[in-house]
Motif scaffolding. Structure first.
Motif, PDB file in Angstrom:
ATOM      1  N   GLY A 126     -27.462 -43.852 -66.977  1.00  0.00           N
ATOM      2  CA  GLY A 126     -28.867 -43.894 -66.561  1.00  0.00           C
ATOM      3  C   GLY A 126     -29.301 -42.572 -65.971  1.00  0.00           C
ATOM      4  N   ARG A 127     -30.150 -42.656 -64.950  1.00  0.00           N
ATOM      5  CA  ARG A 127     -30.646 -41.453 -64.285  1.00  0.00           C
ATOM      6  C   ARG A 127     -30.249 -41.411 -62.815  1.00  0.00           C
ATOM      7  NH1 ARG A 127     -31.828 -41.806 -68.820  1.00  0.00           N
ATOM      8  NH2 ARG A 127     -33.473 -40.780 -70.027  1.00  0.00           N
ATOM      9  N   ASP A 128     -30.092 -42.601 -62.209  1.00  0.00           N
ATOM     10  CA  ASP A 128     -29.871 -42.695 -60.763  1.00  0.00           C
ATOM     11  C   ASP A 128     -28.663 -43.564 -60.457  1.00  0.00           C
ATOM     12  OD1 ASP A 128     -30.887 -45.071 -61.751  1.00  0.00           O
ATOM     13  OD2 ASP A 128     -31.933 -45.567 -59.896  1.00  0.00           O
ATOM     14  N   ILE A 129     -27.733 -43.667 -61.393  1.00  0.00           N
ATOM     15  CA  ILE A 129     -26.605 -44.586 -61.189  1.00  0.00           C
ATOM     16  C   ILE A 129     -25.709 -44.051 -60.059  1.00  0.00           C
ATOM     17  CG2 ILE A 129     -24.693 -45.840 -62.283  1.00  0.00           C
ATOM     18  CD1 ILE A 129     -27.612 -46.374 -63.383  1.00  0.00           C
ATOM     19  N   GLY A 130     -25.385 -42.768 -60.113  1.00  0.00           N
ATOM     20  CA  GLY A 130     -24.527 -42.190 -59.082  1.00  0.00           C
ATOM     21  C   GLY A 130     -25.215 -42.035 -57.737  1.00  0.00           C
ATOM     22  N   THR A 131     -26.536 -41.868 -57.746  1.00  0.00           N
ATOM     23  CA  THR A 131     -27.254 -41.603 -56.495  1.00  0.00           C
ATOM     24  C   THR A 131     -27.758 -42.875 -55.814  1.00  0.00           C
ATOM     25  OG1 THR A 131     -29.242 -41.249 -57.811  1.00  0.00           O
ATOM     26  CG2 THR A 131     -28.047 -39.270 -57.102  1.00  0.00           C
ATOM     27  N   VAL A 132     -28.172 -43.873 -56.589  1.00  0.00           N
ATOM     28  CA  VAL A 132     -28.842 -45.044 -56.003  1.00  0.00           C
ATOM     29  C   VAL A 132     -28.170 -46.376 -56.373  1.00  0.00           C
ATOM     30  CG1 VAL A 132     -31.010 -46.374 -55.937  1.00  0.00           C
ATOM     31  CG2 VAL A 132     -31.090 -43.875 -55.975  1.00  0.00           C
ATOM     32  N   VAL A 133     -27.940 -46.576 -57.657  1.00  0.00           N
ATOM     33  CA  VAL A 133     -27.474 -47.909 -58.100  1.00  0.00           C
ATOM     34  C   VAL A 133     -26.032 -48.147 -57.651  1.00  0.00           C
ATOM     35  CG1 VAL A 133     -27.124 -49.427 -60.092  1.00  0.00           C
ATOM     36  CG2 VAL A 133     -29.069 -47.865 -60.049  1.00  0.00           C
ATOM     37  N   LEU A 134     -25.154 -47.178 -57.932  1.00  0.00           N
ATOM     38  CA  LEU A 134     -23.736 -47.334 -57.581  1.00  0.00           C
ATOM     39  C   LEU A 134     -23.228 -46.122 -56.805  1.00  0.00           C
ATOM     40  CD1 LEU A 134     -22.410 -48.545 -61.091  1.00  0.00           C
ATOM     41  CD2 LEU A 134     -23.233 -49.960 -59.189  1.00  0.00           C
ATOM     42  N   PRO A 135     -23.725 -45.922 -55.591  1.00  0.00           N
ATOM     43  CA  PRO A 135     -23.277 -44.743 -54.831  1.00  0.00           C
ATOM     44  C   PRO A 135     -21.774 -44.772 -54.553  1.00  0.00           C
ATOM     45  CG  PRO A 135     -24.654 -46.179 -53.470  1.00  0.00           C
ATOM     46  CD  PRO A 135     -24.713 -46.715 -54.856  1.00  0.00           C
ATOM     47  N   GLY A 136     -21.161 -45.959 -54.652  1.00  0.00           N
ATOM     48  CA  GLY A 136     -19.728 -46.064 -54.409  1.00  0.00           C
ATOM     49  C   GLY A 136     -18.889 -46.025 -55.675  1.00  0.00           C
ATOM     50  N   ALA A 137     -19.478 -45.626 -56.807  1.00  0.00           N
ATOM     51  CA  ALA A 137     -18.720 -45.579 -58.075  1.00  0.00           C
ATOM     52  C   ALA A 137     -17.492 -44.677 -57.917  1.00  0.00           C
ATOM     53  CB  ALA A 137     -19.618 -45.051 -59.187  1.00  0.00           C
ATOM     54  N   GLN A 138     -16.385 -45.081 -58.559  1.00  0.00           N
ATOM     55  CA  GLN A 138     -15.139 -44.307 -58.413  1.00  0.00           C
ATOM     56  C   GLN A 138     -15.244 -42.942 -59.083  1.00  0.00           C
ATOM     57  OE1 GLN A 138     -15.286 -47.554 -58.977  1.00  0.00           O
ATOM     58  NE2 GLN A 138     -13.511 -48.622 -58.126  1.00  0.00           N
ATOM     59  N   LEU A 139     -16.137 -42.830 -60.070  1.00  0.00           N
ATOM     60  CA  LEU A 139     -16.336 -41.536 -60.730  1.00  0.00           C
ATOM     61  C   LEU A 139     -17.799 -41.428 -61.152  1.00  0.00           C
ATOM     62  CD1 LEU A 139     -15.326 -38.919 -62.180  1.00  0.00           C
ATOM     63  CD2 LEU A 139     -14.817 -40.352 -64.163  1.00  0.00           C
ATOM     64  N   LYS A 140     -18.366 -40.230 -60.914  1.00  0.00           N
ATOM     65  CA  LYS A 140     -19.746 -39.968 -61.330  1.00  0.00           C
ATOM     66  C   LYS A 140     -19.737 -38.723 -62.200  1.00  0.00           C
ATOM     67  CE  LYS A 140     -21.165 -41.647 -56.841  1.00  0.00           C
ATOM     68  NZ  LYS A 140     -21.719 -41.281 -55.519  1.00  0.00           N
ATOM     69  N   ILE A 141     -20.319 -38.837 -63.364  1.00  0.00           N
ATOM     70  CA  ILE A 141     -20.404 -37.686 -64.266  1.00  0.00           C
ATOM     71  C   ILE A 141     -21.879 -37.407 -64.523  1.00  0.00           C
ATOM     72  CG2 ILE A 141     -19.888 -36.838 -66.592  1.00  0.00           C
ATOM     73  CD1 ILE A 141     -17.336 -38.481 -66.547  1.00  0.00           C
ATOM     74  N   PHE A 142     -22.253 -36.138 -64.479  1.00  0.00           N
ATOM     75  CA  PHE A 142     -23.631 -35.763 -64.807  1.00  0.00           C
ATOM     76  C   PHE A 142     -23.593 -34.943 -66.089  1.00  0.00           C
ATOM     77  CE2 PHE A 142     -27.750 -33.723 -64.485  1.00  0.00           C
ATOM     78  CZ  PHE A 142     -28.545 -34.722 -63.948  1.00  0.00           C
ATOM     79  N   LEU A 143     -24.130 -35.526 -67.157  1.00  0.00           N
ATOM     80  CA  LEU A 143     -24.097 -34.879 -68.475  1.00  0.00           C
ATOM     81  C   LEU A 143     -25.383 -34.110 -68.704  1.00  0.00           C
ATOM     82  CD1 LEU A 143     -22.909 -37.431 -71.192  1.00  0.00           C
ATOM     83  CD2 LEU A 143     -21.672 -35.470 -70.307  1.00  0.00           C
ATOM     84  N   THR A 144     -25.261 -32.867 -69.109  1.00  0.00           N
ATOM     85  CA  THR A 144     -26.462 -32.091 -69.424  1.00  0.00           C
ATOM     86  C   THR A 144     -26.278 -31.406 -70.776  1.00  0.00           C
ATOM     87  OG1 THR A 144     -25.543 -30.156 -68.322  1.00  0.00           O
ATOM     88  CG2 THR A 144     -27.033 -31.521 -67.037  1.00  0.00           C
ATOM     89  N   ALA A 145     -27.376 -30.865 -71.285  1.00  0.00           N
ATOM     90  CA  ALA A 145     -27.372 -29.990 -72.455  1.00  0.00           C
ATOM     91  C   ALA A 145     -28.759 -29.359 -72.465  1.00  0.00           C
ATOM     92  CB  ALA A 145     -27.120 -30.776 -73.744  1.00  0.00           C
ATOM     93  N   THR A 146     -28.933 -28.279 -73.205  1.00  0.00           N
ATOM     94  CA  THR A 146     -30.251 -27.650 -73.223  1.00  0.00           C
ATOM     95  C   THR A 146     -31.276 -28.606 -73.862  1.00  0.00           C
ATOM     96  OG1 THR A 146     -29.883 -26.726 -75.407  1.00  0.00           O
ATOM     97  CG2 THR A 146     -29.252 -25.342 -73.525  1.00  0.00           C
TER      98      THR A 146
END
Ligand code: DC
Length: 222
Positions: A126-146
């Motif tokens: 999603g967009r806010d999974i690591g920041t809002v929905v699951l702040p306690g997730a065991q791993l957070k990955i932020f995928l980007t590309a141009t």
């Protein structure tokens, strides 16, 4: 239960990568964008302008969104009807982005997202999974590309499905959606402080999948 959050802008490859990784690890893949798309579809079907929160918010109580899984594929139901295909039209991304800016819509969908993590090992994108929905997730990955790389990926997907859209239209949509998703006041698109950043520009799909699997295994999560 293990929860892995994958966030990032439209077209970075989150859903295809997360789906493939989930299959390999036998996790459930949760595509949260589909939930916002379903709310957007409800607005469209009921002639509610998707930028009009005063019109949409009182109608949220009429919406029931459910997820189901078949052979690892997520199916989404809007008031009992399978809308998995209907939410994928090129116009649905921007509509979803507009309705997702309303805090009441985000609250409305929060419980369902969190509930999934109590039942299954999940990879949730999603967009806010690591920041809002699951702040306690065991791993957070932020995928980007141009933006150009992301637009080309999306463009090829639409063309493969028979859409007549042009590359410039797709690029314009992606840029508008980035501005919407990054600029909104509630739960904007941004990496969590403890997210692992992964730029997929120029990657073949398999490379990105291998990189994500490596990070997960290095963390001892699979
Ligand atoms: O991932 P997607 O392209 O299907 O998402 C459609 C829109 O939904 C996206 O532009 C912003 C919104 N969204 C969100 O605000 N939060 C999420 N966790 C997932 C999607």
């Amino acid at each position: 239960m293990t929860s892995i959050a994958i966030d990032g802008p439209a077209g970075a490859g989150k859903s295809t990568i997360a789906q493939s990784v989930a299959r390999t690890l036998e996790f459930i893949y949760v595509d949260t964008g589909a939930l916002y798309r379903a709310v957007g579809l409800f607005a469209l079907q009921n002639n509610i302008p998707h930028t009009d929160d005063a019109a949409l918010i009182p109608r949220l109580s009429e919406i029931k969104v459910e997820l189901d899984y078949q052979d690892g594929q997520q199916l989404i139901f809007l008031n009992g009807r399978d809308v998995t295909g209907d939410i994928r039209g090129p116009e649905m991304g921007l509509i979803a982005s507009d309705v997702s800016a309303f805090p009441a819509v985000r609250d409305f969908l929060l419980g369902l997202q969190r509930e999934m993590t109590t039942k299954y090992n999940v990879i949730m994108d999603g967009r806010d999974i690591g920041t809002v929905v699951l702040p306690g997730a065991q791993l957070k990955i932020f995928l980007t590309a141009t933006p150009e790389d992301r637009a080309m990926r999306r463009y090829k997907e639409f063309i493969a499905k028979g859409s007549k859209i042009t590359y410039d239209q797709v690029l314009g949509d992606i840029q508008r959606r980035d501005a919407n998703d990054i600029g909104r006041a509630t739960a904007p698109l941004k990496p969590a402080q403890d997210a692992v950043m992964l730029d997929t520009t120029g990657n073949e799909f398999e490379q990105s999948v291998a990189q994500v699997l490596k990070i997960i295994r290095e963390r001892g999560l699979a």
